[in-house]
Design an enzyme around this catalytic site. Structure first.
Site, PDB file in Angstrom:
ATOM      1  N   ASP A  18      -1.081 -47.517 -63.338  1.00 27.05           N
ATOM      2  CA  ASP A  18      -2.302 -47.437 -62.429  1.00 27.05           C
ATOM      3  C   ASP A  18      -3.271 -46.981 -63.263  1.00 27.05           C
ATOM      4  O   ASP A  18      -3.020 -45.790 -64.020  1.00 27.05           O
ATOM      5  CB  ASP A  18      -1.792 -46.924 -61.149  1.00 27.05           C
ATOM      6  N   ASP A  20      -6.720 -45.152 -61.536  1.00 28.18           N
ATOM      7  CA  ASP A  20      -7.132 -44.162 -60.689  1.00 28.18           C
ATOM      8  C   ASP A  20      -6.092 -43.314 -60.315  1.00 28.18           C
ATOM      9  O   ASP A  20      -5.299 -43.443 -59.457  1.00 28.18           O
ATOM     10  CB  ASP A  20      -8.248 -44.664 -59.535  1.00 28.18           C
ATOM     11  N   GLY A  55      -5.850 -46.486 -53.377  1.00 24.09           N
ATOM     12  CA  GLY A  55      -5.285 -47.769 -53.873  1.00 24.09           C
ATOM     13  C   GLY A  55      -5.732 -48.642 -53.003  1.00 24.09           C
ATOM     14  O   GLY A  55      -5.499 -49.790 -53.218  1.00 24.09           O
ATOM     15  N   ASN A 133     -13.832 -51.687 -61.591  1.00 27.03           N
ATOM     16  CA  ASN A 133     -14.412 -50.943 -62.701  1.00 27.03           C
ATOM     17  C   ASN A 133     -13.424 -50.590 -63.877  1.00 27.03           C
ATOM     18  O   ASN A 133     -13.950 -49.705 -64.449  1.00 27.03           O
ATOM     19  CB  ASN A 133     -15.345 -49.671 -62.170  1.00 27.03           C
ATOM     20  N   ASP A 185       0.188 -43.705 -58.553  1.00 25.97           N
ATOM     21  CA  ASP A 185       0.160 -42.404 -57.530  1.00 25.97           C
ATOM     22  C   ASP A 185      -0.239 -42.645 -56.163  1.00 25.97           C
ATOM     23  O   ASP A 185      -0.124 -41.970 -55.273  1.00 25.97           O
ATOM     24  CB  ASP A 185      -1.190 -41.596 -57.859  1.00 25.97           C
TER      25      ASP A 185
HETATM   26  C1  BG6 Z   1      -8.205 -47.987 -56.869  1.00 21.24           C
HETATM   27  C2  BG6 Z   1      -8.634 -46.760 -56.124  1.00 21.24           C
HETATM   28  O1  BG6 Z   1      -7.963 -47.863 -58.151  1.00 21.24           O
HETATM   29  O2  BG6 Z   1      -9.656 -49.103 -57.022  1.00 21.24           O
HETATM   30  C3  BG6 Z   1      -9.472 -47.027 -54.856  1.00 21.24           C
HETATM   31  O3  BG6 Z   1      -7.566 -45.929 -55.869  1.00 21.24           O
HETATM   32  C4  BG6 Z   1     -10.580 -47.878 -54.994  1.00 21.24           C
HETATM   33  O4  BG6 Z   1      -9.843 -45.715 -54.195  1.00 21.24           O
HETATM   34  C5  BG6 Z   1     -10.249 -49.097 -55.711  1.00 21.24           C
HETATM   35  O5  BG6 Z   1     -11.306 -48.300 -53.681  1.00 21.24           O
HETATM   36  C6  BG6 Z   1     -11.252 -50.077 -55.726  1.00 21.24           C
HETATM   37  O6  BG6 Z   1     -11.991 -49.577 -56.848  1.00 21.24           O
HETATM   38  P1  BG6 Z   1     -13.492 -50.005 -57.519  1.00 21.24           P
HETATM   39  O7  BG6 Z   1     -13.979 -49.299 -58.390  1.00 21.24           O
HETATM   40  O8  BG6 Z   1     -13.414 -51.731 -57.385  1.00 21.24           O
HETATM   41  O9  BG6 Z   1     -14.620 -50.056 -56.381  1.00 21.24           O
HETATM   42 MG    MG Z   2      -4.067 -44.775 -58.011  1.00 18.23          MG
END
Ligand code: BG6
Ligand code: MG
Length: 237
Positions: A18, A20, A55, A133, A185
Site C-alpha cells: 500500500d 499512503d 484507506g 495520485n 496500514d
Molecule cells: C488512500 C488513502 O491511499 O488513497 C486515503 O489512504 C485517500 O486517505 C485515498 O483518500 C484516495 O487518494 P487520492 O490521492 O486518490 O485522493
Molecule cells: Mg494506507
C-alpha cells in the site's frame, strides 16, 4: 518470527505495498486539504475524523465529510452550490500542491532499504494504492524504479476492501496470490488482502490494531530475514 539462516532465501514471489501510510505518511497532507475544504463548507472536521478516512477513496472520504455537516438543511445548501466531483477536484488540487513538495527524505524509515533488499533477493515489488495520485507521489519520492508495477485507484471500480487491486498486482507480477504478501496500514486493506487470499503484514503502532498475520510498527527494524516465517504461515481466511 523465525529468521532465515545466513544465505537462506525466502520463497516469496511478490510484495504488494500500500502507499499512503506504508511508504510515505501522506495522511497529514490529506488532512490539511480536507480541512481547508471543510472550512469553506463550514463543516467542523478534526484529526479524529480524518483517521476514519484512511484507506477510503477520494469520493468515499468526501461523503464521510459531508455527513459531518450540522444538519440536513446544511447539506442541502452545499449540494445546491457544488457537485461532489467539483468538491473532490478542489480538494485534490490542494492536496497535489503539497504532494509536489514531497522528496526522498519523506520516505518512511527503512522502506527504501527493505525494497532494495527484497529486489536483490529476486522478489517482485508492486504498489497497490486506492490513490489516483500514486504515480505522482512515488515519482516525487524518486522510487518509481523500485517497483515492477504500480496499480492505482484509476485501475479499479471498487476500492479496498474489494480485493481486486491486489489480484491485479499479483497477476501483473506473474505471481500467484498465495506467493504474495501485502503490506498495509488500513483495516480495509488488510480485509482486502484476506479476500485476495494473500498473507498480510500490518503496519501499525500497536500489534492489536490490525487483524494481519504480523503487525510491525514500521520498517526500521524489519529486514528480508523477517519474511522467512511467511513461507510456512497459513493465512486465516
Ligand atoms: C488512500 C488513502 O491511499 O488513497 C486515503 O489512504 C485517500 O486517505 C485515498 O483518500 C484516495 O487518494 P487520492 O490521492 O486518490 O485522493
Ligand atoms: Mg494506507
Amino acid at each position: 518470527m523465525p529468521r532465515a539462516a545466513k544465505g537462506e532465501i525466502p520463497l516469496i514471489g511478490g510484495l504488494i505495498f500500500d502507499l499512503d501510510g506504508v511508504v510515505v505518511d501522506t495522511s497529514e497532507l490529506h488532512y490539511q486539504a480536507w480541512k481547508r475544504l471543510a472550512a469553506e463548507l463550514e463543516i467542523a472536521f478534526n484529526r479524529a475524523d480524518n483517521e476514519k478516512l484512511k484507506g477510503l477513496s477520494r469520493l468515499e472520504s468526501l461523503d464521510s465529510i459531508l455527513l459531518l455537516a450540522s444538519s440536513y438543511k446544511h447539506r442541502s445548501k452545499i449540494a445546491a452550490r457544488f457537485g461532489k466531483m467539483e468538491l473532490a477536484e478542489i480538494k485534490n488540487s490542494w492536496y497535489l500542491e503539497s504532494v509536489r513538495k514531497l522528496a526522498p527524505k519523506d520516505i518512511l524509515p527503512g522502506v527504501e532499504r527493505f525494497l532494495i533488499e527484497s529486489r536483490q533477493h529476486g522478489i517482485r515489488t508492486a504498489i497497490a494504492s486506492s490513490s489516483k495520485n500514486a504515480e505522482t507521489v512515488i515519482s516525487s519520492l524518486e522510487i518509481t524504479h523500485l517497483f515492477d508495477r504500480v496499480i492505482d485507484g484509476t485501475r479499479v471500480a471498487d476500492s479496498k476492501p474489494n480485493p481486486q487491486i491486489f489480484l491485479i498486482a499479483a497477476e501483473e507480477m506473474n505471481e500467484k496470490p498465495s506467493s504474495c504478501i501485502v503490506l498495509e496500514d488500513a483495516l480495509a486493506g488488510v480485509r482486502a488482502a484476506r479476500l485476495a487470499k494473500m498473507r498480510c503484514i500490518g503496519i501499525a503502532p500497536d500489534s492489536t490494531f490490525l487483524p494481519a498475520d504480523l503487525v510491525i510498527p514500521g520498517f526500521s527494524n524489519f529486514g528480508i530475514e523477517d519474511l522467512f516465517g511467511f513461507d510456512r504461515a497459513k493465512p486465516e481466511i
